[in-house]
Scaffold this motif. Sequence first.
Motif, mmCIF file in Angstrom:
data_model
loop_
_atom_site.group_PDB
_atom_site.id
_atom_site.type_symbol
_atom_site.label_atom_id
_atom_site.label_comp_id
_atom_site.label_asym_id
_atom_site.label_seq_id
_atom_site.Cartn_x
_atom_site.Cartn_y
_atom_site.Cartn_z
ATOM 1 N N ARG A 214 56.291 -4.552 32.440
ATOM 2 C CA ARG A 214 55.507 -5.487 31.631
ATOM 3 C C ARG A 214 54.961 -6.590 32.534
ATOM 4 O O ARG A 214 55.724 -7.310 33.179
ATOM 5 C CB ARG A 214 56.350 -6.092 30.506
ATOM 6 N N ARG A 215 53.650 -6.690 32.584
ATOM 7 C CA ARG A 215 52.972 -7.740 33.336
ATOM 8 C C ARG A 215 51.863 -8.311 32.465
ATOM 9 O O ARG A 215 51.399 -7.659 31.525
ATOM 10 C CB ARG A 215 52.382 -7.204 34.651
ATOM 11 N N SER A 216 51.443 -9.509 32.784
ATOM 12 C CA SER A 216 50.327 -10.116 32.057
ATOM 13 C C SER A 216 49.068 -9.290 32.257
ATOM 14 O O SER A 216 48.865 -8.674 33.316
ATOM 15 C CB SER A 216 50.093 -11.546 32.567
ATOM 16 N N GLU A 217 48.213 -9.275 31.256
ATOM 17 C CA GLU A 217 46.931 -8.576 31.389
ATOM 18 C C GLU A 217 46.050 -9.230 32.452
ATOM 19 O O GLU A 217 45.084 -8.631 32.930
ATOM 20 C CB GLU A 217 46.192 -8.558 30.048
ATOM 21 N N PHE A 218 46.388 -10.461 32.839
ATOM 22 C CA PHE A 218 45.626 -11.172 33.862
ATOM 23 C C PHE A 218 46.324 -11.158 35.223
ATOM 24 O O PHE A 218 45.884 -11.835 36.159
ATOM 25 C CB PHE A 218 45.391 -12.618 33.424
ATOM 26 N N ALA A 219 47.407 -10.405 35.333
ATOM 27 C CA ALA A 219 48.142 -10.352 36.601
ATOM 28 C C ALA A 219 47.306 -9.640 37.671
ATOM 29 O O ALA A 219 46.594 -8.675 37.375
ATOM 30 C CB ALA A 219 49.464 -9.631 36.405
ATOM 31 N N PRO A 220 47.399 -10.091 38.921
ATOM 32 C CA PRO A 220 46.630 -9.455 40.000
ATOM 33 C C PRO A 220 47.251 -8.142 40.437
ATOM 34 O O PRO A 220 48.393 -7.817 40.086
ATOM 35 C CB PRO A 220 46.710 -10.492 41.129
ATOM 36 N N VAL A 221 46.506 -7.375 41.212
ATOM 37 C CA VAL A 221 47.029 -6.150 41.808
ATOM 38 C C VAL A 221 48.127 -6.518 42.799
ATOM 39 O O VAL A 221 47.987 -7.475 43.575
ATOM 40 C CB VAL A 221 45.907 -5.372 42.526
ATOM 41 N N ILE A 222 49.231 -5.783 42.772
ATOM 42 C CA ILE A 222 50.330 -6.039 43.710
ATOM 43 C C ILE A 222 49.967 -5.468 45.070
ATOM 44 O O ILE A 222 49.552 -4.312 45.181
ATOM 45 C CB ILE A 222 51.644 -5.422 43.196
ATOM 46 N N ARG A 223 50.125 -6.287 46.100
ATOM 47 C CA ARG A 223 49.819 -5.881 47.482
ATOM 48 C C ARG A 223 51.104 -5.927 48.289
ATOM 49 O O ARG A 223 51.414 -6.929 48.936
ATOM 50 C CB ARG A 223 48.751 -6.790 48.078
ATOM 51 N N ARG A 224 51.838 -4.847 48.253
ATOM 52 C CA ARG A 224 53.149 -4.828 48.900
ATOM 53 C C ARG A 224 53.067 -4.792 50.425
ATOM 54 O O ARG A 224 54.027 -5.097 51.110
ATOM 55 C CB ARG A 224 53.953 -3.612 48.418
ATOM 56 N N ASN A 225 51.906 -4.401 50.963
ATOM 57 C CA ASN A 225 51.789 -4.297 52.418
ATOM 58 C C ASN A 225 51.523 -5.635 53.081
ATOM 59 O O ASN A 225 51.495 -5.741 54.299
ATOM 60 C CB ASN A 225 50.663 -3.322 52.802
ATOM 61 N N GLN A 226 51.321 -6.704 52.284
ATOM 62 C CA GLN A 226 51.099 -8.008 52.871
ATOM 63 C C GLN A 226 52.435 -8.679 53.162
ATOM 64 O O GLN A 226 53.400 -8.514 52.403
ATOM 65 C CB GLN A 226 50.294 -8.897 51.919
#
Length: 245
Positions: A214-226
Amino acid sequence: MADQYPLNIGSLRSQVNLTLHTHHAARIWLGRQQNDGKHGIPGLAGFCQKINQIDRGSAQDDPYSDWWMILIQEKIQESDNGLKAIDSRLDDVMAQLPKTLEVGENLSIQPMKLPLYLSNPLAFKAVYLLTGYDEVVRRVLLAQHVGMIGRRDGEAWIDEGAHLLRSLFGLAQQFRYSGATRDDFAANNARAEQAREMYARFDAIPQDILEGTRRSEFAPVIRRNQPAATEPDDLAEDDFHEGEE
């Protein structure tokens, strides 16, 4: 056939300007600095900066940032409902005006104009709340001017609307970047334990948010490689600017 014209398209930009007609709304925008023994009150500018921090934490897979984004989204909806309730009361009051009397809109002859550069949808939603509050204040003052409500009722309604926004801003100020990712929680390592201690005075984070289902509809894309930030200050820089005419 291969494209003979290589694309060189820049980033999209749009111009957004905010106009406020009341001192009450302008004070909500600015907040109050801490001085002379008075505690500081966060304004909308500070709220937007905090939202940027939450957005960056969410992009780095911090579940607490995702949790706070959901809490703030719910609080925005609650505040919007509260302002609409005040507006509905004003509708009932102004409906009692004589049918032969036409009362125009209450606008400042010298409003406060601000260019906005916001990078998060929740920041825009908070701006919408502020414009809604500005309109409520204008309507309350107009209702007082034409004798439909008294000064005490008018002040109470204005304060009620201000409390809704300041409560929202205060919620955002409680956010702290945990420095942990969902992988840290899965491994139950030191970072995860430190994050739990940081948020020990709050309820336990809901499991579906912790797991990322469950995440907000406005949540950004997760960038795990950063690379993850190690301190809250690493997330302090924001894309928010303000100005005044």
